[in-house]
Design a protein around this motif. Structure first.
Motif, mmCIF file in Angstrom:
data_model
loop_
_atom_site.group_PDB
_atom_site.id
_atom_site.type_symbol
_atom_site.label_atom_id
_atom_site.label_comp_id
_atom_site.label_asym_id
_atom_site.label_seq_id
_atom_site.Cartn_x
_atom_site.Cartn_y
_atom_site.Cartn_z
ATOM 1 N N VAL A 33 0.812 -1.232 0.000
ATOM 2 C CA VAL A 33 0.000 0.000 0.000
ATOM 3 C C VAL A 33 0.839 1.274 0.000
ATOM 4 O O VAL A 33 0.347 2.338 0.351
ATOM 5 C CB VAL A 33 -0.955 0.018 1.216
ATOM 6 N N THR A 34 2.102 1.170 -0.418
ATOM 7 C CA THR A 34 2.974 2.350 -0.346
ATOM 8 C C THR A 34 3.329 2.917 -1.716
ATOM 9 O O THR A 34 4.295 3.667 -1.848
ATOM 10 C CB THR A 34 4.268 2.014 0.421
ATOM 11 N N VAL A 35 2.559 2.571 -2.737
ATOM 12 C CA VAL A 35 2.817 3.128 -4.066
ATOM 13 C C VAL A 35 2.420 4.599 -4.097
ATOM 14 O O VAL A 35 3.070 5.420 -4.729
ATOM 15 C CB VAL A 35 2.056 2.342 -5.146
ATOM 16 N N PHE A 149 6.343 8.075 0.505
ATOM 17 C CA PHE A 149 6.842 9.383 0.066
ATOM 18 C C PHE A 149 7.868 9.223 -1.056
ATOM 19 O O PHE A 149 7.760 9.844 -2.119
ATOM 20 C CB PHE A 149 7.458 10.120 1.257
ATOM 21 N N PHE A 150 8.853 8.375 -0.837
ATOM 22 C CA PHE A 150 9.906 8.193 -1.833
ATOM 23 C C PHE A 150 9.410 7.420 -3.054
ATOM 24 O O PHE A 150 9.814 7.726 -4.192
ATOM 25 C CB PHE A 150 11.108 7.486 -1.204
ATOM 26 N N ARG A 151 8.530 6.438 -2.845
ATOM 27 C CA ARG A 151 8.040 5.655 -3.982
ATOM 28 C C ARG A 151 7.193 6.504 -4.924
ATOM 29 O O ARG A 151 7.329 6.419 -6.149
ATOM 30 C CB ARG A 151 7.235 4.445 -3.489
ATOM 31 N N GLU A 152 6.287 7.307 -4.355
ATOM 32 C CA GLU A 152 5.448 8.134 -5.228
ATOM 33 C C GLU A 152 6.255 9.264 -5.874
ATOM 34 O O GLU A 152 6.085 9.548 -7.065
ATOM 35 C CB GLU A 152 4.269 8.722 -4.457
ATOM 36 N N ILE A 181 8.189 1.841 -8.219
ATOM 37 C CA ILE A 181 6.784 1.486 -7.995
ATOM 38 C C ILE A 181 6.615 -0.013 -7.747
ATOM 39 O O ILE A 181 5.630 -0.440 -7.147
ATOM 40 C CB ILE A 181 5.926 1.926 -9.210
ATOM 41 N N LEU A 182 7.576 -0.816 -8.169
ATOM 42 C CA LEU A 182 7.487 -2.264 -8.015
ATOM 43 C C LEU A 182 7.735 -2.669 -6.553
ATOM 44 O O LEU A 182 8.501 -2.024 -5.843
ATOM 45 C CB LEU A 182 8.495 -2.952 -8.928
#
Length: 207
Positions: A33-35, A149-152, A181-182
């Motif tokens: 859920v961190t995308v 934060f970093f992934r998006e 994103i993976l």
């Protein structure tokens, strides 16, 4: 029942005893859920509410729960809280609820929720149990938000869906990093957070 150290109860789960980086609990949802930062924030808030209220309710009724069925009772309490949170999300934040899909329902199986009930709520009064649950949920949520934060930002160039990286960067040749994103990248980011934390807090390092 020992005296409550309020400072330790509130701060330990966020830093030195973080459920994700130290106890290694709730890893699956932190990958899923961190995308997007918005979804991570909603998931974090959901876990905080469920963990806090579940610990509070179980602590209230702890003396009347037969030991042989305590796990069943705990699951019923947690399931009730998850259902309430899920219904509120569907009523007031349907798009986010749809994005999170089954992951809100899977809070029932989150090790953090049941772990705090077993380790703390069954042996302490309701208010300390509530604060312990909220603090552990906050520790979990903090890691989710950092990773999201970093992934998006790096994967989509946005935060909360709003463009952050200027269009001029893309014109100059900048490209979003699709690898971020993976799911494997979420695990790598978690590893970096654990590495940094253990570098700062020497007492967490294995001898």
């Amino acid at each position: 029942m020992k005296d409550i150290n309020w400072k330790e109860t509130l701060l330990n789960p966020i830093f030195k005893g973080n459920p994700i980086t130290v106890l290694v609990l709730g890893i699956c949802s932190s990958l899923a859920v961190t995308v997007q930062l918005k979804g991570a924030c909603v998931m974090a808030l959901s876990v905080i509410i469920v963990t806090g209220l579940s610990s509070f309710v179980v602590s209230l009724i702890r003396k009347s729960i037969p030991n042989r069925i305590r796990i069943i009772v705990q699951l019923v309490v947690v399931a009730l809280m998850v259902i309430l949170v899920d219904q509120v999300l569907k009523a007031y934040a349907y798009s986010v609820s749809k994005t999170l899909s089954v992951y809100v329902g899977l809070i029932i199986t989150n090790c953090i929720v049941m772990g705090r009930i077993e380790a703390y709520a069954l042996g302490n009064k309701p208010i300390p149990s509530l604060l312990d649950g909220l603090a552990n949920g906050a520790g979990y949520g903090m890691i989710l938000i950092i990773v999201a934060f970093f992934r998006e930002l790096l994967g989509s160039g946005t935060l909360f869906g709003f463009r952050i990286i200027p269009e001029a960067f893309y014109t100059a040749g900048y490209m979003n990093n699709g690898l971020v994103i993976l799911p494997p990248m979420a695990l790598i980011l978690l590893g970096c957070i654990v590495w940094i934390q253990r570098g700062v807090q020497k007492d967490l390092q294995e001898k």
